[in-house]
Design a protein around this motif. Structure first.
Motif, PDB file in Angstrom:
ATOM      1  N   ILE A 143       0.926  -1.672  -0.126  1.00  0.00           N
ATOM      2  CA  ILE A 143       0.181  -0.038  -0.023  1.00  0.00           C
ATOM      3  C   ILE A 143       1.008   1.684  -0.423  1.00  0.00           C
ATOM      4  CG2 ILE A 143      -1.755   1.132   0.922  1.00  0.00           C
ATOM      5  CD1 ILE A 143      -2.059  -1.078   2.473  1.00  0.00           C
ATOM      6  N   ALA A 144       0.439   2.488  -0.476  1.00  0.00           N
ATOM      7  CA  ALA A 144       1.042   3.642  -1.114  1.00  0.00           C
ATOM      8  C   ALA A 144       0.564   4.936  -1.099  1.00  0.00           C
ATOM      9  CB  ALA A 144       2.682   3.314  -2.137  1.00  0.00           C
ATOM     10  N   LEU A 145       1.005   5.344  -0.389  1.00  0.00           N
ATOM     11  CA  LEU A 145       0.366   6.761  -0.257  1.00  0.00           C
ATOM     12  C   LEU A 145       0.773   8.164  -1.343  1.00  0.00           C
ATOM     13  CD1 LEU A 145      -1.878   8.890   1.135  1.00  0.00           C
ATOM     14  CD2 LEU A 145       0.328   9.071   2.368  1.00  0.00           C
ATOM     15  N   ASN A 146       0.114   8.111  -2.096  1.00  0.00           N
ATOM     16  CA  ASN A 146       1.012   9.301  -3.451  1.00  0.00           C
ATOM     17  C   ASN A 146      -0.575  10.317  -3.038  1.00  0.00           C
ATOM     18  OD1 ASN A 146      -0.474   6.096  -4.906  1.00  0.00           O
ATOM     19  ND2 ASN A 146       1.666   7.826  -5.920  1.00  0.00           N
ATOM     20  N   GLY A 147      -0.142  11.569  -3.694  1.00  0.00           N
ATOM     21  CA  GLY A 147      -0.201  12.901  -3.677  1.00  0.00           C
ATOM     22  C   GLY A 147       0.237  13.572  -3.095  1.00  0.00           C
ATOM     23  N   SER A 148      -1.070  15.293  -2.389  1.00  0.00           N
ATOM     24  CA  SER A 148      -0.272  16.108  -1.336  1.00  0.00           C
ATOM     25  C   SER A 148       0.431  15.588  -0.087  1.00  0.00           C
ATOM     26  CB  SER A 148      -1.570  17.113  -1.419  1.00  0.00           C
ATOM     27  OG  SER A 148      -2.742  16.870  -0.559  1.00  0.00           O
ATOM     28  N   ARG A 149      -0.774  14.389   0.435  1.00  0.00           N
ATOM     29  CA  ARG A 149      -0.048  13.971   2.103  1.00  0.00           C
ATOM     30  C   ARG A 149       1.123  13.173   1.910  1.00  0.00           C
ATOM     31  NH1 ARG A 149      -3.941  14.023   6.399  1.00  0.00           N
ATOM     32  NH2 ARG A 149      -5.823  14.610   5.763  1.00  0.00           N
ATOM     33  N   ALA A 150       1.499  13.209   1.282  1.00  0.00           N
ATOM     34  CA  ALA A 150       2.844  11.119   1.049  1.00  0.00           C
ATOM     35  C   ALA A 150       3.483  12.982   0.451  1.00  0.00           C
ATOM     36  CB  ALA A 150       2.714  10.751  -0.668  1.00  0.00           C
ATOM     37  N   LYS A 151       3.247  13.729  -0.038  1.00  0.00           N
ATOM     38  CA  LYS A 151       4.663  15.133  -1.083  1.00  0.00           C
ATOM     39  C   LYS A 151       4.792  16.067   0.903  1.00  0.00           C
ATOM     40  CE  LYS A 151       4.077  14.667  -5.238  1.00  0.00           C
ATOM     41  NZ  LYS A 151       2.719  13.768  -4.947  1.00  0.00           N
ATOM     42  N   GLY A 152       4.159  15.957   1.657  1.00  0.00           N
ATOM     43  CA  GLY A 152       4.180  16.275   2.887  1.00  0.00           C
ATOM     44  C   GLY A 152       3.456  17.875   2.857  1.00  0.00           C
ATOM     45  N   LEU A 153       2.017  17.642   1.877  1.00  0.00           N
ATOM     46  CA  LEU A 153       1.781  19.371   0.915  1.00  0.00           C
ATOM     47  C   LEU A 153      -0.423  19.237   2.021  1.00  0.00           C
ATOM     48  CD1 LEU A 153       3.134  19.353  -2.113  1.00  0.00           C
ATOM     49  CD2 LEU A 153       3.970  20.865   0.302  1.00  0.00           C
ATOM     50  N   GLY A 154      -0.251  18.058   2.688  1.00  0.00           N
ATOM     51  CA  GLY A 154      -1.490  18.507   2.317  1.00  0.00           C
ATOM     52  C   GLY A 154      -1.734  18.731   3.965  1.00  0.00           C
ATOM     53  N   SER A 155      -3.250  18.772   4.021  1.00  0.00           N
ATOM     54  CA  SER A 155      -4.579  20.018   5.006  1.00  0.00           C
ATOM     55  C   SER A 155      -4.681  18.567   5.771  1.00  0.00           C
ATOM     56  CB  SER A 155      -5.296  21.152   4.544  1.00  0.00           C
ATOM     57  OG  SER A 155      -6.327  20.490   3.652  1.00  0.00           O
ATOM     58  N   ARG A 156      -5.543  19.035   6.790  1.00  0.00           N
ATOM     59  CA  ARG A 156      -5.793  18.568   7.659  1.00  0.00           C
ATOM     60  C   ARG A 156      -7.112  17.729   6.879  1.00  0.00           C
ATOM     61  NH1 ARG A 156      -8.610  21.347  12.558  1.00  0.00           N
ATOM     62  NH2 ARG A 156      -9.548  19.002  12.378  1.00  0.00           N
ATOM     63  N   ASN A 157      -7.979  18.522   5.848  1.00  0.00           N
ATOM     64  CA  ASN A 157      -9.112  17.860   5.115  1.00  0.00           C
ATOM     65  C   ASN A 157      -8.929  17.597   3.872  1.00  0.00           C
ATOM     66  OD1 ASN A 157      -9.133  20.474   4.111  1.00  0.00           O
ATOM     67  ND2 ASN A 157     -11.634  20.278   4.959  1.00  0.00           N
ATOM     68  N   SER A 158      -7.451  17.419   3.494  1.00  0.00           N
ATOM     69  CA  SER A 158      -6.549  16.957   2.408  1.00  0.00           C
ATOM     70  C   SER A 158      -7.349  15.173   2.159  1.00  0.00           C
ATOM     71  CB  SER A 158      -5.078  16.834   2.505  1.00  0.00           C
ATOM     72  OG  SER A 158      -5.099  18.344   1.853  1.00  0.00           O
ATOM     73  N   ASP A 159      -7.594  14.979   0.955  1.00  0.00           N
ATOM     74  CA  ASP A 159      -7.890  13.308   0.714  1.00  0.00           C
ATOM     75  C   ASP A 159      -6.155  13.024   1.262  1.00  0.00           C
ATOM     76  OD1 ASP A 159      -7.460  14.286  -1.129  1.00  0.00           O
ATOM     77  OD2 ASP A 159      -8.564  12.765  -2.870  1.00  0.00           O
ATOM     78  N   TYR A 160      -7.113  11.215   1.050  1.00  0.00           N
ATOM     79  CA  TYR A 160      -5.370  10.043   0.589  1.00  0.00           C
ATOM     80  C   TYR A 160      -6.089   9.779  -0.445  1.00  0.00           C
ATOM     81  CZ  TYR A 160      -5.272  10.756   5.999  1.00  0.00           C
ATOM     82  OH  TYR A 160      -5.148  10.681   7.226  1.00  0.00           O
ATOM     83  N   ASP A 161      -4.999   9.914  -1.299  1.00  0.00           N
ATOM     84  CA  ASP A 161      -4.515   8.932  -2.464  1.00  0.00           C
ATOM     85  C   ASP A 161      -3.760   7.886  -2.700  1.00  0.00           C
ATOM     86  OD1 ASP A 161      -6.336  11.041  -4.427  1.00  0.00           O
ATOM     87  OD2 ASP A 161      -4.733  11.902  -4.124  1.00  0.00           O
TER      88      ASP A 161
END
Length: 153
Positions: free
Chosen positions: A30-48
């Motif tokens: 299982i791998a996390l992509n998107g803004s959260r994986a890059k440390g750019l996600g906010s509290r309500n950013s989705d998990y890709d």
């Protein structure tokens, strides 16, 4: 990413995919992509996410394998319901993607790993041995050209 957040995501994905007929022990990576994986996600950013899984022996023998499918669910995090979405990809399909330099292989193995197994690590090593950056650029150029032709056309 905290260990509790990582566990929450992995457990939620395993539960969601179990409802779709995937045995949790057959979830290899299982791998996390998107803004959260890059440390750019906010509290309500989705998990890709991207998930690598095995099907049953019977499905392989009967050729009833779905190469990939999308899934969507949510997790409660800090009192907020956050969307968790992803793509589950069959092991054999990912093997083909690696050998053909498909962008999906790059997306899978360049992302932040949340869960892995020895079989997934072996496939990752094959990916690293066969990775050709120029092939990915060629693929990306082709996708962009097709997109621009459609937009202009």
């Amino acid at each position: 990413m905290e260990q509790t957040e990582r566990k929450l995501i992995v457990d939620t994905i395993k539960k969601t995919l179990a409802q779709r007929g995937i045995n949790p022990s057959n979830i290899l990576y299982i791998a996390l992509n998107g803004s959260r994986a890059k440390g750019l996600g906010s509290r309500n950013s989705d998990y890709d996410t991207k998930v690598l899984c095995l099907s049953t022996k019977q499905n392989y023998m009967l050729q009833k394998i779905k190469p990939s499918f999308h899934f969507s669910t949510s997790v409660e995090r800090e009192g907020i319901n956050v969307e968790l979405e992803g793509v589950a990809i069959d092991y054999l399909t990912m093997s083909k993607y690696i050998l053909t330099q498909n962008m999906m292989a790059y997306d899978m193995f360049s992302a932040l790993p949340l869960h892995t197994t020895p079989l997934a690590e072996d496939l990752h090593q094959i990916y690293l041995m066969t990775y050709v950056p120029a092939a990915l650029w060629k693929s990306l150029k082709g996708m962009l050209s097709a997109f621009l032709r459609k937009q202009i056309g």
